[in-house]
Enzyme design. Sequence first.
Site, PDB file in Angstrom:
ATOM      1  N   SER A  31       7.627 -26.875 -32.584  1.00  0.00           N
ATOM      2  CA  SER A  31       6.183 -27.037 -32.773  1.00  0.00           C
ATOM      3  C   SER A  31       5.827 -27.129 -34.247  1.00  0.00           C
ATOM      4  O   SER A  31       6.287 -26.323 -35.050  1.00  0.00           O
ATOM      5  CB  SER A  31       5.372 -25.872 -32.202  1.00  0.00           C
ATOM      6  OG  SER A  31       6.107 -25.086 -31.353  1.00  0.00           O
ATOM      7  N   HIS A  62       0.207 -32.996 -26.077  1.00  0.00           N
ATOM      8  CA  HIS A  62       1.577 -32.813 -26.569  1.00  0.00           C
ATOM      9  C   HIS A  62       2.344 -34.105 -26.375  1.00  0.00           C
ATOM     10  O   HIS A  62       2.428 -34.613 -25.273  1.00  0.00           O
ATOM     11  CB  HIS A  62       2.295 -31.694 -25.796  1.00  0.00           C
ATOM     12  CG  HIS A  62       2.165 -30.373 -26.443  1.00  0.00           C
ATOM     13  ND1 HIS A  62       3.232 -29.531 -26.654  1.00  0.00           N
ATOM     14  CD2 HIS A  62       1.084 -29.733 -26.935  1.00  0.00           C
ATOM     15  CE1 HIS A  62       2.802 -28.431 -27.247  1.00  0.00           C
ATOM     16  NE2 HIS A  62       1.504 -28.526 -27.419  1.00  0.00           N
ATOM     17  N   HIS A  84       9.149 -25.979 -22.071  1.00  0.00           N
ATOM     18  CA  HIS A  84       9.229 -24.520 -22.155  1.00  0.00           C
ATOM     19  C   HIS A  84       9.130 -23.894 -20.761  1.00  0.00           C
ATOM     20  O   HIS A  84       8.401 -24.389 -19.904  1.00  0.00           O
ATOM     21  CB  HIS A  84       8.079 -23.958 -23.005  1.00  0.00           C
ATOM     22  CG  HIS A  84       8.043 -24.475 -24.400  1.00  0.00           C
ATOM     23  ND1 HIS A  84       7.390 -25.631 -24.742  1.00  0.00           N
ATOM     24  CD2 HIS A  84       8.573 -23.979 -25.550  1.00  0.00           C
ATOM     25  CE1 HIS A  84       7.520 -25.835 -26.041  1.00  0.00           C
ATOM     26  NE2 HIS A  84       8.241 -24.856 -26.563  1.00  0.00           N
ATOM     27  N   TYR A  86       7.567 -21.228 -20.146  1.00  0.00           N
ATOM     28  CA  TYR A  86       6.208 -20.709 -19.940  1.00  0.00           C
ATOM     29  C   TYR A  86       5.248 -21.752 -19.372  1.00  0.00           C
ATOM     30  O   TYR A  86       4.193 -21.417 -18.854  1.00  0.00           O
ATOM     31  CB  TYR A  86       5.639 -20.083 -21.228  1.00  0.00           C
ATOM     32  CG  TYR A  86       5.382 -21.034 -22.383  1.00  0.00           C
ATOM     33  CD1 TYR A  86       4.335 -21.958 -22.351  1.00  0.00           C
ATOM     34  CD2 TYR A  86       6.175 -20.996 -23.521  1.00  0.00           C
ATOM     35  CE1 TYR A  86       4.103 -22.825 -23.405  1.00  0.00           C
ATOM     36  CE2 TYR A  86       5.944 -21.853 -24.588  1.00  0.00           C
ATOM     37  CZ  TYR A  86       4.912 -22.771 -24.516  1.00  0.00           C
ATOM     38  OH  TYR A  86       4.701 -23.626 -25.556  1.00  0.00           O
ATOM     39  N   GLU A  87       5.628 -23.033 -19.475  1.00  0.00           N
ATOM     40  CA  GLU A  87       4.769 -24.073 -18.902  1.00  0.00           C
ATOM     41  C   GLU A  87       4.863 -24.074 -17.382  1.00  0.00           C
ATOM     42  O   GLU A  87       4.093 -24.745 -16.717  1.00  0.00           O
ATOM     43  CB  GLU A  87       5.194 -25.453 -19.427  1.00  0.00           C
ATOM     44  CG  GLU A  87       4.924 -25.652 -20.909  1.00  0.00           C
ATOM     45  CD  GLU A  87       5.537 -26.947 -21.413  1.00  0.00           C
ATOM     46  OE1 GLU A  87       5.063 -28.026 -21.029  1.00  0.00           O
ATOM     47  OE2 GLU A  87       6.509 -26.873 -22.178  1.00  0.00           O
ATOM     48  N   ALA A 114       9.507 -22.818 -33.995  1.00  0.00           N
ATOM     49  CA  ALA A 114       8.576 -21.943 -34.703  1.00  0.00           C
ATOM     50  C   ALA A 114       8.830 -20.546 -34.142  1.00  0.00           C
ATOM     51  O   ALA A 114       9.039 -20.384 -32.937  1.00  0.00           O
ATOM     52  CB  ALA A 114       7.150 -22.376 -34.410  1.00  0.00           C
ATOM     53  N   MET A 212       9.753 -18.602 -28.164  1.00  0.00           N
ATOM     54  CA  MET A 212       9.691 -18.893 -26.721  1.00  0.00           C
ATOM     55  C   MET A 212      10.506 -20.125 -26.339  1.00  0.00           C
ATOM     56  O   MET A 212      10.175 -20.829 -25.382  1.00  0.00           O
ATOM     57  CB  MET A 212       8.230 -19.090 -26.306  1.00  0.00           C
ATOM     58  CG  MET A 212       7.324 -17.918 -26.644  1.00  0.00           C
ATOM     59  SD  MET A 212       5.620 -18.276 -26.219  1.00  0.00           S
ATOM     60  CE  MET A 212       4.748 -16.974 -27.121  1.00  0.00           C
ATOM     61  N   SER A 213      11.561 -20.404 -27.075  1.00  0.00           N
ATOM     62  CA  SER A 213      12.366 -21.594 -26.753  1.00  0.00           C
ATOM     63  C   SER A 213      13.818 -21.369 -27.168  1.00  0.00           C
ATOM     64  O   SER A 213      14.244 -20.232 -27.346  1.00  0.00           O
ATOM     65  CB  SER A 213      11.803 -22.811 -27.501  1.00  0.00           C
ATOM     66  OG  SER A 213      11.994 -22.672 -28.894  1.00  0.00           O
ATOM     67  N   ASN A 236       4.635 -16.872 -38.551  1.00  0.00           N
ATOM     68  CA  ASN A 236       3.732 -15.713 -38.543  1.00  0.00           C
ATOM     69  C   ASN A 236       4.582 -14.460 -38.493  1.00  0.00           C
ATOM     70  O   ASN A 236       5.753 -14.526 -38.114  1.00  0.00           O
ATOM     71  CB  ASN A 236       2.833 -15.772 -37.291  1.00  0.00           C
ATOM     72  CG  ASN A 236       3.657 -15.811 -36.009  1.00  0.00           C
ATOM     73  OD1 ASN A 236       4.190 -16.869 -35.642  1.00  0.00           O
ATOM     74  ND2 ASN A 236       3.805 -14.679 -35.359  1.00  0.00           N
ATOM     75  N   HIS A 248      -2.281 -19.041 -31.918  1.00  0.00           N
ATOM     76  CA  HIS A 248      -1.497 -20.276 -31.906  1.00  0.00           C
ATOM     77  C   HIS A 248      -1.869 -21.140 -33.120  1.00  0.00           C
ATOM     78  O   HIS A 248      -1.023 -21.843 -33.678  1.00  0.00           O
ATOM     79  CB  HIS A 248      -1.773 -21.024 -30.598  1.00  0.00           C
ATOM     80  CG  HIS A 248      -1.003 -22.294 -30.462  1.00  0.00           C
ATOM     81  ND1 HIS A 248       0.379 -22.328 -30.512  1.00  0.00           N
ATOM     82  CD2 HIS A 248      -1.406 -23.578 -30.294  1.00  0.00           C
ATOM     83  CE1 HIS A 248       0.775 -23.586 -30.383  1.00  0.00           C
ATOM     84  NE2 HIS A 248      -0.281 -24.351 -30.244  1.00  0.00           N
TER      85      HIS A 248
HETATM   86  N1  HPA Z   1       6.224 -14.800 -30.793  1.00  0.00           N
HETATM   87  C1  HPA Z   1       6.766 -15.687 -29.916  1.00  0.00           C
HETATM   88  N2  HPA Z   1       6.847 -16.987 -30.150  1.00  0.00           N
HETATM   89  C2  HPA Z   1       6.383 -17.438 -31.325  1.00  0.00           C
HETATM   90  C3  HPA Z   1       5.805 -16.590 -32.271  1.00  0.00           C
HETATM   91  C4  HPA Z   1       5.732 -15.187 -31.996  1.00  0.00           C
HETATM   92  O1  HPA Z   1       5.239 -14.373 -32.781  1.00  0.00           O
HETATM   93  N3  HPA Z   1       5.450 -17.365 -33.334  1.00  0.00           N
HETATM   94  C5  HPA Z   1       5.804 -18.645 -33.017  1.00  0.00           C
HETATM   95  N4  HPA Z   1       6.367 -18.690 -31.806  1.00  0.00           N
END
Ligand code: HPA
Length: 274
Positions: A31, A62, A84, A86-87, A114, A212-213, A236, A248
């Site tokens: 991402s 996307h 993903h 989660y989708e 990310a 998450m990937s 982050n 996000h």
């Molecule tokens: N947690 C999970 N997935 C992420 C994060 C996070 O803090 N930042 C970017 N993808």
Amino acid sequence: MKDTVRRLEKTVEYLRNITEGMPEIAIILGSGLGRLADFIEGRQEIPYEEIPNFPATTVAGHEGKLIFGRLGDRYVVAMKGRFHYYEGHDMGVVVYPIRVFGMMGIKNLMVTNAAGGVNTDFKPGDLMLIKDHIGFFAENPLRGENLDDLGPRFPDMSAAYDRSLQKLALECAQRAGIDLKSGVYSYCKGPSFESPAEIKALRMLGADAVGMSTVPEVIVARHMGIRVLGISCITNMAAGILDQPLTHEEVMETGKSVEQKFSSLVREIVGSWE
Ligand code: HPA
């Protein structure tokens, strides 16, 4: 299960017929890191929906496409838009593209993502070489009857991230004047961000970053014997480290701000890949 292999064969046959040849390296763009694709020359962009049996992106806005072309003097395929868990996708869908790459004969995979920083020495905007992962909270993508045509029932994960490629990545970073951290990537299923207690627990388990990937894709790549290099962009600090909520937007903004550094590192690495 034979059915899965037949579906894959159909996808591979289509791609083989319309592309120039077999890419040396497949690159998954995480991402906010999609701009790397702009550096690919002689681009052939194939939207996922045109590829037989390829999963469709469900998230509006996307992009989902494979981009074949040259990055420097290497013929590569980049995947812009991944699937993903989660989708709502099954693991088989999440890892489908990796199996396609493997069956095309591609031997090298570069995964990017990310991630949230769990290691408090990190800061947003840092890049982290993935040394290893923690993924046992999630369903293993190889669960079910083994696809013997692709790999063994019990694949080894003791050096999932190729050591010589790690060394090469660190050398490339040094040459490019980029401070490349390294650490353990931990997979969480999402889509909610983790809780502060979960992050504390992950840190105690040895995680440096969370996302998450990647882990399902890497497991499947290793199952097929594909060499893997992974790089996270710390977008982050993970939950509870700073006294502020996670969004996000923050993830996407940091991704954007490091895109240039990130894509020059990736280009350097691809150029010296051996
Ligand atoms: N947690 C999970 N997935 C992420 C994060 C996070 O803090 N930042 C970017 N993808």
